[in-house]
Design an enzyme around this catalytic site. Structure first.
Site, PDB file in Angstrom:
ATOM      1  N   ARG A  27      40.254  30.500  36.160  1.00  0.00           N
ATOM      2  CA  ARG A  27      40.402  30.642  37.373  1.00  0.00           C
ATOM      3  C   ARG A  27      39.381  29.520  38.388  1.00  0.00           C
ATOM      4  O   ARG A  27      39.349  29.656  39.212  1.00  0.00           O
ATOM      5  CB  ARG A  27      40.233  31.755  38.307  1.00  0.00           C
ATOM      6  CG  ARG A  27      41.165  33.263  38.314  1.00  0.00           C
ATOM      7  CD  ARG A  27      42.943  32.321  38.654  1.00  0.00           C
ATOM      8  NE  ARG A  27      44.000  33.364  38.237  1.00  0.00           N
ATOM      9  CZ  ARG A  27      44.314  33.486  37.257  1.00  0.00           C
ATOM     10  NH1 ARG A  27      44.857  33.068  36.273  1.00  0.00           N
ATOM     11  NH2 ARG A  27      45.585  34.623  37.347  1.00  0.00           N
ATOM     12  N   SER A  87      45.887  38.737  43.313  1.00  0.00           N
ATOM     13  CA  SER A  87      44.780  39.206  43.493  1.00  0.00           C
ATOM     14  C   SER A  87      43.195  38.902  43.872  1.00  0.00           C
ATOM     15  O   SER A  87      43.613  37.647  44.009  1.00  0.00           O
ATOM     16  CB  SER A  87      44.393  38.828  41.912  1.00  0.00           C
ATOM     17  OG  SER A  87      44.779  39.159  41.009  1.00  0.00           O
ATOM     18  N   GLU A 134      38.396  36.224  44.518  1.00  0.00           N
ATOM     19  CA  GLU A 134      39.348  35.349  43.692  1.00  0.00           C
ATOM     20  C   GLU A 134      39.677  34.423  44.709  1.00  0.00           C
ATOM     21  O   GLU A 134      39.689  32.741  45.060  1.00  0.00           O
ATOM     22  CB  GLU A 134      40.424  35.597  43.009  1.00  0.00           C
ATOM     23  CG  GLU A 134      41.088  34.888  42.083  1.00  0.00           C
ATOM     24  CD  GLU A 134      43.067  34.430  41.963  1.00  0.00           C
ATOM     25  OE1 GLU A 134      42.890  33.311  41.404  1.00  0.00           O
ATOM     26  OE2 GLU A 134      43.652  35.280  42.851  1.00  0.00           O
TER      27      GLU A 134
HETATM   28  N1  EPU Z   1      45.199  48.273  36.096  1.00  0.00           N
HETATM   29  C1  EPU Z   1      45.207  49.610  36.320  1.00  0.00           C
HETATM   30  N2  EPU Z   1      45.366  49.856  37.793  1.00  0.00           N
HETATM   31  C2  EPU Z   1      45.706  48.444  38.920  1.00  0.00           C
HETATM   32  C3  EPU Z   1      46.187  48.304  38.469  1.00  0.00           C
HETATM   33  C4  EPU Z   1      45.824  46.986  36.505  1.00  0.00           C
HETATM   34  O1  EPU Z   1      45.136  50.241  35.943  1.00  0.00           O
HETATM   35  O2  EPU Z   1      46.164  49.312  40.063  1.00  0.00           O
HETATM   36  C5  EPU Z   1      45.198  48.569  34.246  1.00  0.00           C
HETATM   37  C6  EPU Z   1      46.247  47.551  33.960  1.00  0.00           C
HETATM   38  O3  EPU Z   1      47.260  48.907  33.394  1.00  0.00           O
HETATM   39  C7  EPU Z   1      46.151  46.662  33.319  1.00  0.00           C
HETATM   40  C8  EPU Z   1      44.946  45.755  33.517  1.00  0.00           C
HETATM   41  O4  EPU Z   1      44.398  47.433  33.933  1.00  0.00           O
HETATM   42  O5  EPU Z   1      45.352  47.389  31.576  1.00  0.00           O
HETATM   43  C9  EPU Z   1      45.518  44.600  34.497  1.00  0.00           C
HETATM   44  O6  EPU Z   1      46.415  44.658  34.659  1.00  0.00           O
HETATM   45  P1  EPU Z   1      47.263  43.665  35.308  1.00  0.00           P
HETATM   46  O7  EPU Z   1      48.072  43.186  33.506  1.00  0.00           O
HETATM   47  O8  EPU Z   1      48.143  44.016  36.372  1.00  0.00           O
HETATM   48  O9  EPU Z   1      46.550  41.920  35.493  1.00  0.00           O
HETATM   49  P2  EPU Z   1      45.470  42.291  36.000  1.00  0.00           P
HETATM   50  O10 EPU Z   1      44.675  41.839  35.547  1.00  0.00           O
HETATM   51  O11 EPU Z   1      45.230  42.605  36.869  1.00  0.00           O
HETATM   52  C10 EPU Z   1      46.230  39.088  36.038  1.00  0.00           C
HETATM   53  C11 EPU Z   1      45.793  38.110  37.262  1.00  0.00           C
HETATM   54  C12 EPU Z   1      47.408  38.172  37.888  1.00  0.00           C
HETATM   55  C13 EPU Z   1      47.846  37.609  36.522  1.00  0.00           C
HETATM   56  C14 EPU Z   1      48.046  39.084  36.094  1.00  0.00           C
HETATM   57  C15 EPU Z   1      49.147  39.196  34.510  1.00  0.00           C
HETATM   58  C16 EPU Z   1      43.050  38.243  37.431  1.00  0.00           C
HETATM   59  C17 EPU Z   1      42.506  38.389  38.584  1.00  0.00           C
HETATM   60  N3  EPU Z   1      44.634  38.275  37.710  1.00  0.00           N
HETATM   61  O12 EPU Z   1      45.997  40.438  36.757  1.00  0.00           O
HETATM   62  O13 EPU Z   1      46.556  36.579  38.743  1.00  0.00           O
HETATM   63  O14 EPU Z   1      49.345  37.755  37.103  1.00  0.00           O
HETATM   64  O15 EPU Z   1      47.187  39.135  35.235  1.00  0.00           O
HETATM   65  O16 EPU Z   1      49.195  38.092  34.067  1.00  0.00           O
HETATM   66  O17 EPU Z   1      43.188  37.515  36.840  1.00  0.00           O
HETATM   67  C18 EPU Z   1      46.107  36.260  41.185  1.00  0.00           C
HETATM   68  O18 EPU Z   1      45.679  35.582  40.418  1.00  0.00           O
HETATM   69  O19 EPU Z   1      46.889  35.947  41.836  1.00  0.00           O
HETATM   70  C19 EPU Z   1      47.438  37.253  40.043  1.00  0.00           C
HETATM   71  C20 EPU Z   1      48.427  38.188  40.925  1.00  0.00           C
END
Ligand code: EPU
Length: 332
Positions: free
Chosen positions: A160, A231, A327
């Site tokens: 990012r 995010s 972010e």
């Molecule tokens: N998780 C939880 N509870 C929650 C949210 C997440 O336990 O409320 C756990 C999930 O179960 C999973 C892990 O955290 O094990 C990661 O969650 P998720 O796959 O939803 O992805 P994220 O890391 O929360 C990132 C990006 C998103 C992108 C997704 C999918 C960042 C800051 N965010 O989110 O990007 O869509 O991966 O690749 O890197 C954005 O940048 O605006 C964005 C939405």
């Protein structure tokens, strides 16, 4: 052509009511000459407005990038080189590539915002980052009043992050990009639940994009219905020492090893564990299906979102000893 005291309410996905001292809809390159008079004042470059938090009114010029156009500029047996105006909508570009059967953007389907924001943020989702499809970025240098070309490696892409965001904020206006797309897809299905979502259906660029869109729709709120900026925090990157300490206490904590030996944690998981998910404080809250997303339930002020974000940051430091960095970009 420059308007004054321009409302930004409809131009930010958090739906915050704030005004810009001055506003320019940049829809032709000729209008870049208007920026000369504003060289000494703060400039804010606005794309789709889906990754900013307006903390208050903006003193200075908001340049709303609306440079359009798509042009095939080259191709060979493996690749397609597509030039795209920075003011195009990202998702429309993804759909255009799907219609042409060009691969590379399928995992990045349904990311809100404009094409010009993609290199600034190095947008990423489901195991793919923009940097992987970036061939060239053309940007106007507000300091020297000239067009500059950035090859992929000049952009210094990180998680990012890019040279446009961290080294020269506000200096370059991205005018167009050249994407390097593939004729033959290289499928990336290792992240999260993509494989599960695809099920038994035959693999295709469209099937992957549709699976990604279904996953996103299930978890991420539509800003038109519940204003938000995706995010809110970056996923924190910590040392192996900190990771081991946390794993001793939370053996099921998600974590992703990085190339440099460090480890990325899931901010959403930490916030969820700290019991913030679904919390509502006045007009603001934490989304009930993805704890990394802060939402405006209606009429929120930027300051209220900042207060919620700070309360979460302090709590995560207290509970896990981990710092969360926004972010989303704060304006001003
Ligand atoms: N998780 C939880 N509870 C929650 C949210 C997440 O336990 O409320 C756990 C999930 O179960 C999973 C892990 O955290 O094990 C990661 O969650 P998720 O796959 O939803 O992805 P994220 O890391 O929360 C990132 C990006 C998103 C992108 C997704 C999918 C960042 C800051 N965010 O989110 O990007 O869509 O991966 O690749 O890197 C954005 O940048 O605006 C964005 C939405």
């Amino acid at each position: 052509m420059i308007s004054y005291q321009h409302s930004l309410k409809e131009l930010n996905s958090f739906g915050i009511a704030a005004q810009a001292e001055a506003y320019l809809a940049l829809d032709t390159l000729a209008k870049l000459s208007l920026l000369r008079d504003w060289r000494e004042r703060p400039n804010y470059i606005l794309g789709g407005g889906s990754n900013i938090l307006l903390r208050g009114d903006i003193s200075g010029l908001v340049i709303h990038n609306q440079l359009k156009g798509k042009r095939l500029i080259g191709q060979d047996k493996d690749f397609i080189y597509l030039e795209v105006g920075a003011g195009e909508n990202w998702q429309e570009l993804v759909l255009y590539c799907l219609a042409n059967n060009w691969a590379g953007l399928e995992n990045l389907a349904l990311i809100p915002g404009s094409v010009g924001a993609a290199p600034v943020q190095n947008i990423g989702a489901y195991g793919v980052e923009f940097s992987e499809v970036c061939h060239l970025v053309q940007a106007w240098d507000c300091k020297y009043q000239e067009m500059r070309k950035f090859e992929q490696e000049d952009c210094r892409f990180g998680y990012r992050d890019s040279v446009f965001k961290s080294v020269y904020p506000g200096r370059f206006i991205i005018c167009s990009l050249v994407l390097k797309l593939r004729r033959q897809p290289v499928f990336r299905l290792e992240y999260g639940s993509i494989r599960e979502e695809l099920g038994e259906q035959p693999l295709s660029i469209r099937a992957v994009a549709e699976a990604v869109m279904r996953i996103r729709r299930a978890k991420l709120p539509d800003p038109k219905v519940l204003p938000n900026a995706g995010s809110f925090f970056k996923n924190p990157i910590v040392s192996k020492v900190i990771l081991d300490k946390l794993l001793a206490q939370y053996p099921k904590m998600p974590h992703y090893p990085q190339a440099d030996g460090k480890v990325k944690l899931a901010a959403g998981w930490l916030i969820d564990q700290a019991a913030w998910k679904g919390k509502k404080i006045g007009a603001v809250g934490v989304h009930d299906r993805q704890a990394l997303v802060l939402v405006n339930h209606g009429g929120a002020k930027g300051k209220e979102i900042v207060q919620l974000a700070e309360a979460i940051q302090q709590d995560i430091v207290k509970k896990f000893g981990v710092n969360l960095e926004p972010e989303v970009n704060y304006w001003p």
